[in-house]
Scaffold this active site. Structure first.
Site, PDB file in Angstrom:
ATOM      1  N   ASP A   1       0.879  -1.161   0.000  1.00 25.65           N
ATOM      2  CA  ASP A   1       0.000   0.000   0.000  1.00 25.65           C
ATOM      3  C   ASP A   1       0.918   1.213   0.000  1.00 25.65           C
ATOM      4  OD1 ASP A   1      -1.753   2.123   0.638  1.00 25.65           O
ATOM      5  OD2 ASP A   1      -3.122   0.731   1.638  1.00 25.65           O
TER       6      ASP A   1
ATOM      7  N   ILE B   1       0.879   3.855   6.215  1.00 28.36           N
ATOM      8  CA  ILE B   1      -0.044   3.942   7.347  1.00 28.36           C
ATOM      9  C   ILE B   1      -1.011   5.096   7.100  1.00 28.36           C
ATOM     10  CG2 ILE B   1      -0.261   4.300   9.826  1.00 28.36           C
ATOM     11  CD1 ILE B   1       2.498   3.032  10.146  1.00 28.36           C
ATOM     12  N   HIS B   2      -2.272   4.747   6.920  1.00 30.25           N
ATOM     13  CA  HIS B   2      -3.329   5.728   6.685  1.00 30.25           C
ATOM     14  C   HIS B   2      -4.616   5.158   7.274  1.00 30.25           C
ATOM     15  CE1 HIS B   2      -5.046   3.357   3.353  1.00 30.25           C
ATOM     16  NE2 HIS B   2      -3.782   3.009   3.148  1.00 30.25           N
ATOM     17  N   GLY B   3      -5.735   5.806   7.057  1.00 31.63           N
ATOM     18  CA  GLY B   3      -6.998   5.413   7.676  1.00 31.63           C
ATOM     19  C   GLY B   3      -7.345   3.945   7.567  1.00 31.63           C
TER      20      GLY B   3
END
Length: 163
Positions: A9, A13-15
């Site tokens: 991804d 680090i995201h929602g």
């Protein structure tokens, strides 16, 4: 180490990662394996701040990831690997880390990439790395969000890249 999830991804680090994938992984630690991020102190600081509460995060390059995986001190740690691209995942697998399944999330479009789904765009290096991972027996599961159906990315690659 016990690999609970390995995911590509490029947003790292995201929602979705903090609210869904980290819970699905049920890991003690997120290990981001990416040479560029490893060398970027500002980005490392920001990613550590974005880490889900109660979860540790480490940002390493491939040689360090392999060394840590082989360190018996961490043998019982549950790990969630995050990559920005398949090339780093391939290097990790070739280095002896037994990634059996690789979840593919977002890989944004940029110059020289071909869009294969609304959230995944690949260049020739990505395609080559995915083909090698497939040949090494890694299950390549394209699933951007958890509610998406599971799709073998090799099927999408064959549709877009004939031959």
């Amino acid at each position: 180490m016990i690999i609970t999830l390995a995911r590509i991804d490029d947003r790292l680090i995201h929602g979705q990662v903090t609210t869904v994938w980290s819970k699905k992984a049920a890991a003690d630690r997120i290990i981001i394996v990416d040479e560029n991020v490893y060398q970027d102190e500002i980005r490392k600081t920001l990613l550590k701040q974005a880490c889900p509460p109660g979860m540790k995060v480490n940002i390493v390059n491939v040689p360090k990831a392999i060394a840590v995986f082989n360190n018996s001190k961490y043998k019982d740690d549950k790990i969630f690997y995050l990559f920005t691209n398949p090339a780093e995942a391939l290097k990790l697998v070739k280095g002896g880390v037994p990634v059996k399944k690789l979840n593919i999330g977002g890989m944004q479009y940029s110059e020289g990439k071909t869009q294969i789904t609304k959230s995944v765009s690949l260049d020739q290096e990505d395609v080559k790395a995915f083909k090698q991972l497939d040949q090494l027996g890694v299950k390549l599961d394209l699933q951007v969000v958890e509610s998406d159906p599971h799709v073998n990315i090799m099927d999408k690659i064959s549709e877009k890249y004939k031959g």
